[in-house]
Design an enzyme around this catalytic site. Structure first.
Site, PDB file in Angstrom:
ATOM      1  N   GLU A   1       0.824  -1.224   0.000  1.00 58.31           N
ATOM      2  CA  GLU A   1       0.000   0.000   0.000  1.00 58.31           C
ATOM      3  C   GLU A   1       0.851   1.264   0.000  1.00 58.31           C
ATOM      4  O   GLU A   1       0.537   2.224   0.714  1.00 58.31           O
ATOM      5  CB  GLU A   1      -0.998  -0.009   1.174  1.00 58.31           C
ATOM      6  CG  GLU A   1      -2.039  -1.117   1.026  1.00 58.31           C
ATOM      7  CD  GLU A   1      -3.196  -1.012   1.998  1.00 58.31           C
ATOM      8  OE1 GLU A   1      -3.294  -0.017   2.724  1.00 58.31           O
ATOM      9  OE2 GLU A   1      -4.003  -1.959   2.017  1.00 58.31           O
TER      10      GLU A   1
HETATM   11  C1  LIG Z   1       3.701  -9.323   0.381  1.00 59.29           C
HETATM   12  C2  LIG Z   1       3.265  -8.338  -0.630  1.00 59.29           C
HETATM   13  C3  LIG Z   1       1.931  -8.257  -0.978  1.00 59.29           C
HETATM   14  C4  LIG Z   1       1.522  -7.390  -1.987  1.00 59.29           C
HETATM   15  N1  LIG Z   1       0.214  -7.404  -2.408  1.00 59.29           N
HETATM   16  C5  LIG Z   1      -0.119  -6.698  -3.530  1.00 59.29           C
HETATM   17  C6  LIG Z   1      -1.407  -6.840  -4.126  1.00 59.29           C
HETATM   18  O1  LIG Z   1      -2.270  -7.572  -3.631  1.00 59.29           O
HETATM   19  N2  LIG Z   1      -1.663  -6.156  -5.261  1.00 59.29           N
HETATM   20  C7  LIG Z   1      -0.746  -5.335  -5.846  1.00 59.29           C
HETATM   21  O2  LIG Z   1      -1.032  -4.761  -6.888  1.00 59.29           O
HETATM   22  N3  LIG Z   1       0.472  -5.164  -5.286  1.00 59.29           N
HETATM   23  C8  LIG Z   1       0.818  -5.833  -4.172  1.00 59.29           C
HETATM   24  N4  LIG Z   1       2.071  -5.684  -3.619  1.00 59.29           N
HETATM   25  C9  LIG Z   1       3.016  -4.773  -4.241  1.00 59.29           C
HETATM   26  C10 LIG Z   1       3.383  -3.578  -3.384  1.00 59.29           C
HETATM   27  O3  LIG Z   1       2.368  -2.637  -3.416  1.00 59.29           O
HETATM   28  C11 LIG Z   1       4.720  -3.074  -3.953  1.00 59.29           C
HETATM   29  O4  LIG Z   1       5.691  -3.988  -3.515  1.00 59.29           O
HETATM   30  C12 LIG Z   1       5.054  -1.687  -3.527  1.00 59.29           C
HETATM   31  O5  LIG Z   1       4.216  -0.792  -4.190  1.00 59.29           O
HETATM   32  C13 LIG Z   1       6.505  -1.316  -3.825  1.00 59.29           C
HETATM   33  O6  LIG Z   1       6.899  -1.675  -5.098  1.00 59.29           O
HETATM   34  P1  LIG Z   1       8.256  -2.488  -5.311  1.00 59.29           P
HETATM   35  O7  LIG Z   1       8.255  -3.633  -4.368  1.00 59.29           O
HETATM   36  O8  LIG Z   1       8.390  -2.783  -6.737  1.00 59.29           O
HETATM   37  O9  LIG Z   1       9.402  -1.507  -4.828  1.00 59.29           O
HETATM   38  P2  LIG Z   1      10.073  -0.326  -5.656  1.00 59.29           P
HETATM   39  O10 LIG Z   1       9.033   0.514  -6.292  1.00 59.29           O
HETATM   40  O11 LIG Z   1      11.145  -0.868  -6.497  1.00 59.29           O
HETATM   41  O12 LIG Z   1      10.692   0.530  -4.477  1.00 59.29           O
HETATM   42  C14 LIG Z   1      11.915   0.181  -3.838  1.00 59.29           C
HETATM   43  C15 LIG Z   1      12.208   1.216  -2.758  1.00 59.29           C
HETATM   44  O13 LIG Z   1      12.357   2.512  -3.335  1.00 59.29           O
HETATM   45  C16 LIG Z   1      11.500   3.447  -2.706  1.00 59.29           C
HETATM   46  N5  LIG Z   1      11.020   4.404  -3.711  1.00 59.29           N
HETATM   47  C17 LIG Z   1      10.520   4.158  -4.939  1.00 59.29           C
HETATM   48  N6  LIG Z   1      10.197   5.310  -5.541  1.00 59.29           N
HETATM   49  C18 LIG Z   1      10.486   6.309  -4.691  1.00 59.29           C
HETATM   50  C19 LIG Z   1      10.380   7.735  -4.727  1.00 59.29           C
HETATM   51  N7  LIG Z   1       9.889   8.389  -5.769  1.00 59.29           N
HETATM   52  N8  LIG Z   1      10.796   8.431  -3.674  1.00 59.29           N
HETATM   53  C20 LIG Z   1      11.305   7.805  -2.592  1.00 59.29           C
HETATM   54  N9  LIG Z   1      11.418   6.476  -2.491  1.00 59.29           N
HETATM   55  C21 LIG Z   1      11.018   5.738  -3.520  1.00 59.29           C
HETATM   56  C22 LIG Z   1      10.357   2.613  -2.137  1.00 59.29           C
HETATM   57  O14 LIG Z   1       9.786   3.261  -1.011  1.00 59.29           O
HETATM   58  C23 LIG Z   1      11.076   1.333  -1.743  1.00 59.29           C
HETATM   59  O15 LIG Z   1      11.621   1.481  -0.484  1.00 59.29           O
HETATM   60  C24 LIG Z   1       2.472  -6.535  -2.591  1.00 59.29           C
HETATM   61  C25 LIG Z   1       3.810  -6.589  -2.196  1.00 59.29           C
HETATM   62  C26 LIG Z   1       4.208  -7.484  -1.238  1.00 59.29           C
HETATM   63  C27 LIG Z   1       5.653  -7.541  -0.886  1.00 59.29           C
END
Ligand SMILES: Cc1cc2nc3c(=O)[nH]c(=O)nc-3n(C[C@H](O)[C@H](O)[C@H](O)COP(=O)(O)OP(=O)(O)OC[C@H]3O[C@@H](n4cnc5c(N)ncnc54)[C@H](O)[C@@H]3O)c2cc1C
Length: 825
Positions: A500
């Site tokens: 989220e």
């Molecule tokens: C267990 C689990 C359940 C999930 N369930 C769902 C689901 O049901 N449906 C769904 O659609 N998604 C789901 N997700 C996805 C989740 O919403 C994403 O993992 C999340 O949005 C972050 O994306 P990412 O993991 O690709 O990290 P990335 O986007 O690669 O981010 C990596 C890091 O960089 C930081 N970052 C990125 N951009 C910026 C910025 N502009 N400024 C500062 N910091 C930044 C982030 O905060 C993070 O710490 C789930 C994820 C997990 C792990």
């Protein structure tokens, strides 16, 4: 004497005008009166000419034409290049939610009546019965160990129980076969379940948060509602929602998943539809889902929908058994066991009416998602985080009272008292923030900024609480097994932090950098005016808002100085605030400082704010502390100001304000526009940073929490306390016994210290103490029982090697799931 009165009156008039946002003409009159008075008193010294000049300029500035040409237009031109442009997805996110108490904090003069109007925790009879009945029963049935370790899945009997009892349709209206529970009820129910099994709650949480159910309820066509909602409510459909992809995580709107409007065959008939290609990952419940909610970017090259070629982000409902849907594989997130996995599809044709809300809603997906997120983010994670904080506080206080080292309960040692005090603070504060925010959502709010700040605040504090609990439990918390009541929460911490809106992004970008646009009283209107294609209309709107904004800035600058140098003694507080009036005043005082720094940050950094994330992150922290303190004060009032809680409120308030000051200090020390930093420093922190709560206060609240009784029950209310449970339940029973046997235990310790009794294995030292007259028969019996209970409390599970051995991984790298995935690309 007359001179002194004159000086005092002049200063008072200056602050009164500034703090009440006087207009330029009022300032002109005031300066003229001041200058005239000086002349009457002092004759006609040359420098009073300066006073008349200022009065004249102020007066001229209040004449509309002069003001427009010499103030408004130069400011309009200067700011047009500085203020951040608002992208379409950002605008949709901003407009999706509501503003409320956050805007009051940004205003610098919060209207406490608005906060007080938020209802205290209220459940209907039906909701209460559900909480006490099926929810309590579900908690008893959930075995965290079985889910996490033995099955690595949620067992069918639990799925059946949640289905049969309507857990999956709590947010679906009664009209559509759901329970139609309020946000407050959902929040409490989710919290209680998660305090028993953080893994198990996921299967209830997802269908009741951002997902197909809510989207259909709010935006679905009548046919979609009639078909899906009753089935979702009864658990005949298991939903999941797929937004995230490998290349679009935090920046979800940049998704590569695509749909093209075209004609195709569906059920043997030519149908207008969408040909979809997607690649999503991390999707909770996907491996078990029967209904996939999918976000994609829709294109309509032949303009079938009449919305142009690039329609925008669109959401659709796809049965997972539909041809071409690839779903079912699993991820293993941080060792947690709830179903989570990827889904893919290539050139999958779906009829156009599978779009959520039908073709009319094509292109509105982002707005729909953001609107649901603003409310949903206020419920699930704050509920589970608050529950974890309360559970960790309850279990750690019990354990710290039971576990003795060096002849003392570890909870009485100052080193352990420190994390225990944090646990108490987090349990009280997170529950306050959870409850107040859930009530706001129950009343129909969709708080965009508050939900973002609460998401990161609650999950970060939950992480702190779980870590503190682990430290306090030592090896007992680390070694996993059926009796470990911490590991489940520990494994789920990173999930809460990431989903989220991952916390770093949510803190540094969403809460303040974007939130200020929403919650600031003038900024959004000003930016809209600056971006208005109709220049004249834009200038007119800008002039009106800019005028108010200028008075607002000056009011906050003087207000901050006044309240900070007078230590908040004259700051406003709500009526009948009782014994915490001083904290309300401190909240007012801090809000003034926040409003000033926020204003200068957005005004001077403008579009650069999004990259100055160390500044915006600290501003988010400052806002979060103000919000937390507001809810703590409200909770105290709503709970009827119980005597013991006052100590916790004092402790929390001091720490909130100290952390608030540290956050602002960090902003000012690192503020890129140095002249502004030099101005802000003396206005906001004239005497430096306030001190956190004293050690003595920490001791007081920990001593209260180490004692079974009303205070501890209130602090950890509405969680599973473990009746009949070998982990949490045994802790509670043993704690009561420890307290009851305290005097007898002291007698025994004395006998052991004197060498009258030998405490070694193979020796019944309690019996020996009884025989030697150090203990009565009753005392000996009670202590013997206690000894056995304590032995069970501190025991850790062990296993035969065959129980824990796993099959060796095969050598062939291509059999590795990730390699398979890449090979398939
Ligand atoms: C267990 C689990 C359940 C999930 N369930 C769902 C689901 O049901 N449906 C769904 O659609 N998604 C789901 N997700 C996805 C989740 O919403 C994403 O993992 C999340 O949005 C972050 O994306 P990412 O993991 O690709 O990290 P990335 O986007 O690669 O981010 C990596 C890091 O960089 C930081 N970052 C990125 N951009 C910026 C910025 N502009 N400024 C500062 N910091 C930044 C982030 O905060 C993070 O710490 C789930 C994820 C997990 C792990």
């Amino acid at each position: 004497m007359a001179s002194l009165i004159f000086v005092v009156v002049s200063i008072a008039a200056f602050f009164a005008l500034a703090m009440n946002r006087a207009r330029l003409r009022a300032w002109a009159i005031a300066v003229a009166i001041f200058t005239l008075s000086l002349q009457i008193g002092l004759g006609f010294p040359l420098w009073t000419f300066l006073g008349w000049l200022v009065a004249g300029l102020l007066f001229a500035g209040s004449i509309p034409d002069i003001k427009r040409n010499y103030i408004t237009l130069p400011a309009y031109r200067a700011l047009k290049g500085v203020m951040p442009p608002i992208s379409e997805t950002e605008r949709e996110a901003l407009e999706a939610g509501t503003i409320g108490w956050d805007a009051e904090l940004f205003s610098g003069t919060p209207d406490f009546a608005k906060l007080r109007r938020v209802a205290p925790i209220t459940l209907t009879d039906e909701e209460r019965a559900f909480f006490d009945g099926p929810t309590a029963e579900l908690c008893k049935r959930l075995s965290d160990w079985r889910i996490r370790h033995e099955l690595h899945d949620v067992p069918d009997d639990i799925w059946r129980f949640v289905r049969d009892n309507g857990f999956l349709g709590m947010l679906i209206s009664k009209e559509h076969g759901g329970l139609g529970f309020s946000a407050q009820a959902q929040s409490l129910i989710l919290g209680k379940i998660s305090s028993k099994s953080p893994d198990g709650v996921t299967i209830v949480m997802v269908p009741n948060s951002l997902g197909p159910g809510e989207l259909i309820e709010k935006y679905g066509t009548e046919t979609q509602k009639a078909h899906y909602l009753p089935r979702l409510a009864k658990g005949e459909e298991i939903p999941c929602f797929a937004l995230t992809g490998p290349f679009s995580g935090s920046d979800a709107a940049s998704m590569r998943d695509v749909g093209v409007v075209t004609k195709g065959l569906h059920d043997g008939k030519e149908t207008l539809g969408v040909k979809l290609t997607w690649d999503k990952r991390y999707i909770t419940l996907a491996p078990r889902a029967t209904l996939l909610g999918l976000a994609f970017r829709l294109f309509d090259p032949d303009n079938h929908l009449g919305k142009g070629e690039d329609v925008g982000i669109t959401l659709a409902l796809i049965p997972t058994n539909h041809d071409g849907v690839e779903i079912g594989r699993r991820h293993l997130p941080a060792g947690a066991a709830f179903p989570n996995g990827p889904t893919k599809g290539r050139d999958v044709f779906v009829p156009i009416d599978w779009i959520i809300g039908g073709p009319d809603r094509a292109g509105q997906g982002w707005r729909m998602l953001m609107s649901c997120l603003a409310a949903g983010r206020s419920i699930s994670l704050p509920a589970t985080s608050a529950a974890a904080a309360k559970a960790m506080a309850r279990r750690s206080t019990a354990y710290a009272r039971i576990r003795k080292q060096f002849g003392l309960p570890i909870g009485f040692m100052e080193g352990v008292e420190e994390p225990l005090a944090r646990l108490v603070e987090n349990a009280y504060g997170l529950e306050a923030a959870r409850a107040v925010t859930a009530s706001m959502v129950s009343a129909g709010e969709k708080p965009a900024v508050i939900s973002a700040l609460l998401k990161y605040l609650s999950t970060e504090r939950m992480r702190q609480s779980v870590n503190d609990a682990l430290d306090i439990h030592g090896g007992r918390g680390i070694c996993d097994g059926p009796s470990n009541y911490i590991q489940g929460a520990y494994q789920m911490v990173p999930v809460g932090i990431t989903v989220e809106g991952a916390n770093i992004l949510t803190r540094t970008l969403i809460t303040f950098a974007q939130g200020a646009l929403r919650s600031h009283p003038y900024l959004f209107t000003e930016i809209e005016a600056l971006q208005d294609a109709d220049r004249d209309r834009g200038i007119e709107t800008f002039e009106k808002t800019f005028d108010d904004h200028r008075a607002f800035l000056f009011s906050n600058a003087t207000g901050a100085l006044f309240h900070n140098v007078t230590f908040g003694s004259f700051a406003s507080a709500p009526q009948n605030a009782g014994d915490v009036t001083r904290w309300w005043r401190q909240l007012s005082r801090a809000a003034r400082s926040f409003a000033l720094v926020a204003d200068l940050t957005v005004g001077l950094l403008g579009g650069g704010m999004k990259v100055k994330q160390k500044i915006t992150g600290r501003m988010a922290d400052a806002l979060a502390e103000l919000y937390l303190l507001s809810t703590i004060l409200k909770r105290y009032e709503d709970d009827g100001r119980p005597a013991g809680d006052r100590l916790v409120v004092d402790y929390c308030a001091r720490n909130c304000l100290a952390r608030f000051d540290v956050a602002l200090r960090g902003v000012i020390d690192n503020f890129p526009v140095r002249w502004a930093a030099w101005i802000m420093g003396p206005l906001v922190l004239p005497f430096g940073v306030r001190r956190p709560a004293k050690d003595r206060q920490g001791k007081d609240i920990v001593r209260l929490a180490l004692q079974p009784g009303a205070f501890r029950d209130r602090l950890t209310r509405d969680i599973f306390t473990g009746e009949g449970d070998e982990g949490a339940g045994l802790l509670e029973e043993t704690l009561i016994k420890v307290v009851a046997c305290e005097e007898a235990a002291k007698k025994l310790e004395r006998a052991i210290r004197k060498g009258e009794v030998k405490r070694f294995y193979n020796n019944d030292w309690i019996k020996e103490a009884e025989t030697k007259g150090a203990l009565s028969a009753d005392e000996a019996r009670e202590l013997a029982e206690l000894r056995d209970m304590v032995a069970r409390v501190i025991a850790v599970d062990d296993f035969a090697p065959s129980e824990v051995a796993r099959a060796q991984a095969p050598d062939d790298m291509t059999s590795h799931p990730k390699q398979q995935h890449i090979a398939a690309e």
